[in-house]
Design an enzyme around this catalytic site. Structure first.
Site, PDB file in Angstrom:
ATOM      1  CG  PHE A   1      -9.294  -9.576  12.599  1.00 47.64           C
ATOM      2  CD1 PHE A   1      -8.511  -9.984  12.423  1.00 47.64           C
ATOM      3  CD2 PHE A   1      -9.953  -9.282  11.252  1.00 47.64           C
ATOM      4  CE1 PHE A   1      -7.308  -9.842  11.637  1.00 47.64           C
ATOM      5  CE2 PHE A   1      -9.153 -10.103  10.037  1.00 47.64           C
ATOM      6  CZ  PHE A   1      -7.767  -9.676  10.339  1.00 47.64           C
ATOM      7  CD  GLN A   2      -7.334  -6.892   8.896  1.00 49.65           C
ATOM      8  OE1 GLN A   2      -8.298  -7.232   7.089  1.00 49.65           O
ATOM      9  NE2 GLN A   2      -6.474  -7.686   8.330  1.00 49.65           N
TER      10      GLN A   2
ATOM     11  CG  MET B   1      22.272  11.867   1.918  1.00 47.19           C
ATOM     12  SD  MET B   1      24.262  12.812   1.026  1.00 47.19           S
ATOM     13  CE  MET B   1      23.407  13.631  -0.207  1.00 47.19           C
TER      14      MET B   1
ATOM     15  CE  LYS C   1     -17.964  -6.527   5.071  1.00 47.96           C
ATOM     16  NZ  LYS C   1     -16.785  -7.053   3.764  1.00 47.96           N
TER      17      LYS C   1
ATOM     18  CD  GLU D   1      -1.951  -2.405   1.508  1.00 54.18           C
ATOM     19  OE1 GLU D   1      -0.296  -2.464   2.134  1.00 54.18           O
ATOM     20  OE2 GLU D   1      -2.462  -2.924   1.604  1.00 54.18           O
TER      21      GLU D   1
HETATM   22  C1  LIG Z   1      12.835   5.297   4.295  1.00 53.28           C
HETATM   23  C2  LIG Z   1      13.886   6.259   4.090  1.00 53.28           C
HETATM   24  N1  LIG Z   1      14.889   5.724   5.753  1.00 53.28           N
HETATM   25  C3  LIG Z   1      16.111   6.271   6.114  1.00 53.28           C
HETATM   26  C4  LIG Z   1      16.630   7.050   5.404  1.00 53.28           C
HETATM   27  C5  LIG Z   1      17.386   7.992   5.674  1.00 53.28           C
HETATM   28  N2  LIG Z   1      18.736   7.792   4.546  1.00 53.28           N
HETATM   29  C6  LIG Z   1      18.380   8.962   3.750  1.00 53.28           C
HETATM   30  S1  LIG Z   1      19.468   8.984   2.799  1.00 53.28           S
HETATM   31  C7  LIG Z   1      19.947   7.305   2.599  1.00 53.28           C
HETATM   32  C8  LIG Z   1      20.843   5.785   2.122  1.00 53.28           C
HETATM   33  C9  LIG Z   1      19.967   5.592   0.630  1.00 53.28           C
HETATM   34  O1  LIG Z   1      21.195   4.860  -0.032  1.00 53.28           O
HETATM   35  P1  LIG Z   1      20.822   4.246  -1.689  1.00 53.28           P
HETATM   36  O2  LIG Z   1      18.932   4.226  -1.651  1.00 53.28           O
HETATM   37  O3  LIG Z   1      22.009   3.170  -1.767  1.00 53.28           O
HETATM   38  O4  LIG Z   1      21.119   5.736  -2.044  1.00 53.28           O
HETATM   39  P2  LIG Z   1      22.588   6.448  -2.415  1.00 53.28           P
HETATM   40  O5  LIG Z   1      22.986   7.450  -1.667  1.00 53.28           O
HETATM   41  O6  LIG Z   1      24.054   5.549  -1.993  1.00 53.28           O
HETATM   42  O7  LIG Z   1      22.501   7.160  -3.310  1.00 53.28           O
HETATM   43  C10 LIG Z   1      19.224   6.616   4.032  1.00 53.28           C
HETATM   44  C11 LIG Z   1      19.229   5.777   5.010  1.00 53.28           C
HETATM   45  C12 LIG Z   1      15.328   7.310   3.994  1.00 53.28           C
HETATM   46  N3  LIG Z   1      15.872   8.675   3.934  1.00 53.28           N
HETATM   47  N4  LIG Z   1      14.714   6.912   4.301  1.00 53.28           N
END
Ligand SMILES: Cc1ncc(C[n+]2csc(CCOP(=O)(O)OP(=O)(O)O)c2C)c(N)n1
Ligand SMILES: [Mg+2]
Lengths: 561, 164
Positions: free
Chosen positions: A111-112, A475, A161, A49
């Site tokens: 439920f749910q 990042m 529902k 979802e």
């Molecule tokens: C759902 C979620 N969890 C954690 C983060 C924190 N976060 C920001 S950038 C990043 C790294 C993303 O890794 P990747 O997709 O490999 O991208 P890259 O920076 O290596 O290009 C994380 C963990 C986030 N933005 N969103």
């Protein structure tokens, strides 16, 4: 006419012109799904979802319309929350229908059962629990209206529902009357004339455009405005494409990973004209030193955005399009003098900033992620719809792909949610079947909603995924490298699936490039295949995004390559 | 930035969840609620919420705008800085030792409040007034021993002839 709640919902969806719905069924919405099957609304069966909401988000942004989601109660509803929060932060119009347990069971831990109205109150523009079938039509109409008017945003409608199953005498709802909701579109003329005189006096003006311009469909007016007053523009992440990215007046993105010239210009300007922006902390850096030489004009439809983070000289509450139209008319009556002469020094200064620290990287024997994005830009002639995941991939997409048109850059800006890009690409592709849609992805993010490859396969959608595969949560690793002495705590993903085989498993095509000379070949091939394609680019592992403004520093104090 | 008390009078649609939208807004954005009162107005589908909050000028401006942004909020009136009246009611259960009873009654008289319950060892005093009056009587009763107290929170109305 005697209709059930579910039938009324279908009537209303038709009335709102809904052609596509993203959803996933369950017990509480069986009645609705039963009716849906009798209509010609295209239902896109997602695999999670969260994917439905991101897809509706991408659909809304690419089409400039509204996205619609239908899910069941409980877990179906809670799974939408991240998507809703992202759409809320980015002001994207989406209407989410959630099933709910029958009214007589509400509050019993049935439920749910989950209080989704309570859960989503802080991340929706508004939400409703429909307790009586007689209210359903009116509420649905209000939901579509609220989602799309003023500052847009997601609106959730929770339908028990029995409300969907009950048959009532249906009368189409009358005109909407919301006594307490009345967005201001027309700006105050006195404020506008103050703005005009600031514009006339400015020697070093900069325009700062944001997502509000895109949402208000005001790109044409913005372009006219900027050219009329010969003023350079920067944009927030959400504002990319609001003004042609290849125009000489374009400075590039502002903020934490903004261009040197955009950040320096903002630091030095004597007038900053913020349009459809909210001065988020990723934009401003240290607020005390943000545009500290400048008077600020701030145009936004949402009064809460104004004076929230940055004190402004001339606040203007209004729709960006309506406001810019009026400003343009007012300016036509003014004698602005010889702007070529007046702006020369300022534009020369900016040109100098541009040449001293342009965006740059050196492509040697390992593929640079920037190189992949740049090649993608060249090969698609800048015409693709780009969605992104979150992280370095997102910033490189923003820096190295140039957007000449609005609604072509679709990214989770405010929430920054990994897993956004693929479902958003699916939504965008459904909205624009003829366009090339590419998700610029990270190897981490793509795994967060990879299941939607099955949705793409089922719908025959030729979305392209370009993975900038650095083996890291890049990042976060970059922050650890720069600010935590390279202590890479949990950012190295030591195991990753074989993305080529994964693509094949989903009935898509998988391609890989490991050397710079393969990049163009793989892109060319991948982009030409009329099916979903995952292209895995094995890139430099420890590349950083530059410039970078450390969190909380002034944006003129950038770390450069 | 100096923090000041502000009284906001908010007219809202009388619908389920409105109060949690308002309190959620304050909680979620880290604004203070010093007191909150809500009841129907003469229009049964409209309620008046009176909130006393503390914050800098800029925060108060944000609070007002954020409240406006809620779909069910009809009107937000900032009373602070205008002519308005403000009242709070308190019920105070005070220890009433025989030797203190006369003194308590005298105070009740001076402050024009009422004794609404008499027990073997206590009185319950009902008092209505503004902040100064309530804190004055509380400080006088304190040495005698306040057992319990319940306050309504502030309600307020503008003194302008115009109905808002
Ligand atoms: C759902 C979620 N969890 C954690 C983060 C924190 N976060 C920001 S950038 C990043 C790294 C993303 O890794 P990747 O997709 O490999 O991208 P890259 O920076 O290596 O290009 C994380 C963990 C986030 N933005 N969103
Ligand atoms: Mg990565």
């Amino acid at each position: 006419m005697k209709l059930t709640g579910a039938q009324i919902l279908m009537e209303m969806l038709k009335e709102e012109g809904v052609k596509t719905i993203f959803g996933f069924p369950g017990g509480a919405v069986i009645d609705i799904y039963d009716e849906l099957a009798k209509t010609d609304i295209h239902h896109v069966l997602v695999r999670h979802e969260q994917g439905a909401v991101h897809a509706a988000d991408g659909y809304a942004r690419a089409s400039g319309g509204v996205g619609v989601v239908l899910v069941t109660s409980g877990p179906g509803a809670t799974n939408t929350v991240t998507g809703i929060a992202s759409a809320y932060m980015d002001s994207i119009p989406i209407v989410i229908f959630t099933g709910q347990v029958p009214t007589q069971l509400i509050g019993n831990d049935a439920f749910q059962e989950v209080d989704i109205v309570g859960i989503t109150r802080p991340c929706t523009k508004h939400n409703y629990l429909v307790k009586d079938t007689n209210d359903l039509a009116r509420i649905v109409k209000e939901a579509f209206y609220i989602a799309q008017s003023g500052r847009p945003g997601p609106v959730l409608v929770d339908i028990p529902k029995n409300v969907a199953a009950t048959r009532i005498d249906y009368k189409p709802p009358k005109k909407i009357q919301l006594r307490s909701y009345n967005p201001t579109y027309k700006p105050n003329m006195r404020q506008l004339s103050k703005a005009v005189s600031l514009i006339k006096d400015a020697k070093k003006p900069v325009i700062f455009a944001g997502g509000g311009v895109v949402l208000a469909k005001a790109s044409k007016e913005l372009t006219e405005f900027a050219r009329k007053i010969k003023t350079p523009l920067t944009g927030s992440l959400m504002g990319l494409g609001a003004f042609p990215g290849t125009d000489p007046l374009w400075l590039g993105m502002i903020g934490m990973h903004g261009t040197y010239r955009a950040n320096m210009s903002t630091g030095a300007c004597d007038l900053l004209i913020g349009i459809g922006v909210r001065f988020d902390d990723r934009v401003t850096g240290k607020t005390d030193e943000f545009a500290s030489q400048a008077k600020i004009i701030h145009i936004d439809i949402d009064p809460t955005s104004i004076q929230k983070n940055i004190p402004v000289t001339v606040p203007i509450v209004g729709d960006c399009k309506a406001t810019l139209e009026l400003l343009n008319k007012l300016l036509d009556k003014e004698d602005l003098g010889d702007l070529n002469e007046k702006r020369k020094q300022w534009l020369d200064q900016i040109e100098e900033w541009k040449s001293t620290n342009p965006l740059a990287y050196v492509q040697k024997d390992i593929i640079k992620p920037q190189f992949v994005v740049e090649k993608l830009y060249e090969l698609t002639k800048g015409k693709a719809i780009i969605t992104t995941e979150v992280g370095q991939n997102q910033m490189w997409a923003a820096q190295y792909y140039h957007f000449d048109k609005p609604n072509h850059f679709i990214t989770s800006g405010g929430l920054g949610v990994m897993g956004f890009g693929l479902p958003a690409a699916i939504g965008a592709q459904l909205a624009c079947p003829k366009k090339l849609v590419v998700d610029i992805a990270g190897d981490g993010s793509i795994q967060m909603n990879i299941q939607e490859m099955a949705t793409a396969a089922q719908c025959g959608l030729p979305v392209k995924v370009v993975i900038l595969n650095n083996g890291y949560l890049g990042m976060v690793r970059q922050w650890q490298e720069l600010f935590y002495e390279k202590r890479y705590s949990q950012t190295c993903m030591e195991y990753a699936p074989d993305f080529v085989k994964l693509a094949e498993a989903y009935g898509a095509v998988g391609l890989r490039a490991t050397k710079p000379e393969e990049v163009e070949k793989v892109l060319k091939k991948g982009l030409s295949i009329p099916k979903a394609v995952i292209m895995d680019f094995v890139v430099e592992k420890e590349e950083c995004v530059y410039p970078m403004v450390p969190a909380g520093a002034p944006i003129t104090k950038m770390l450069l390559v | 930035m100096t923090e000041e008390k502000h009284v906001l009078s908010i007219l809202v649609e009388n619908q389920p969840g409105v109060l949690s939208r308002i309190s959620g807004l304050f909680g979620g954005r880290g604004y203070n609620i010093d007191s909150l009162c809500v009841a129907e107005t003469t229009e049964p589908n409209v309620s008046r919420v009176t909130i006393v909050t503390t914050g800098s000028k800029q925060i108060i401006e944000q609070i007002i705008k954020q409240l406006h942004k809620l779909i069910n909020v009809i009107k937000v009136i900032e009373l602070t800085g205008t002519e308005f009246v403000q009242r709070e009611m308190a019920l105070i259960k005070v220890k009433a030792k025989p030797e203190h009873r006369a003194e308590i009654l005298r105070m009740v008289d001076i402050f024009r409040c009422k004794i609404i319950d008499v027990g073997l060892e206590h009185y319950i005093i009902e008092i209505t007034g503004d902040e100064d009056k309530l804190s004055a009587i509380l400080s006088l009763l304190k040495p005698l021993g306040i057992k319990e107290i319940a306050k309504t929170g502030f309600i307020a109305l503008s003194r302008e002839p115009k109905v808002v």
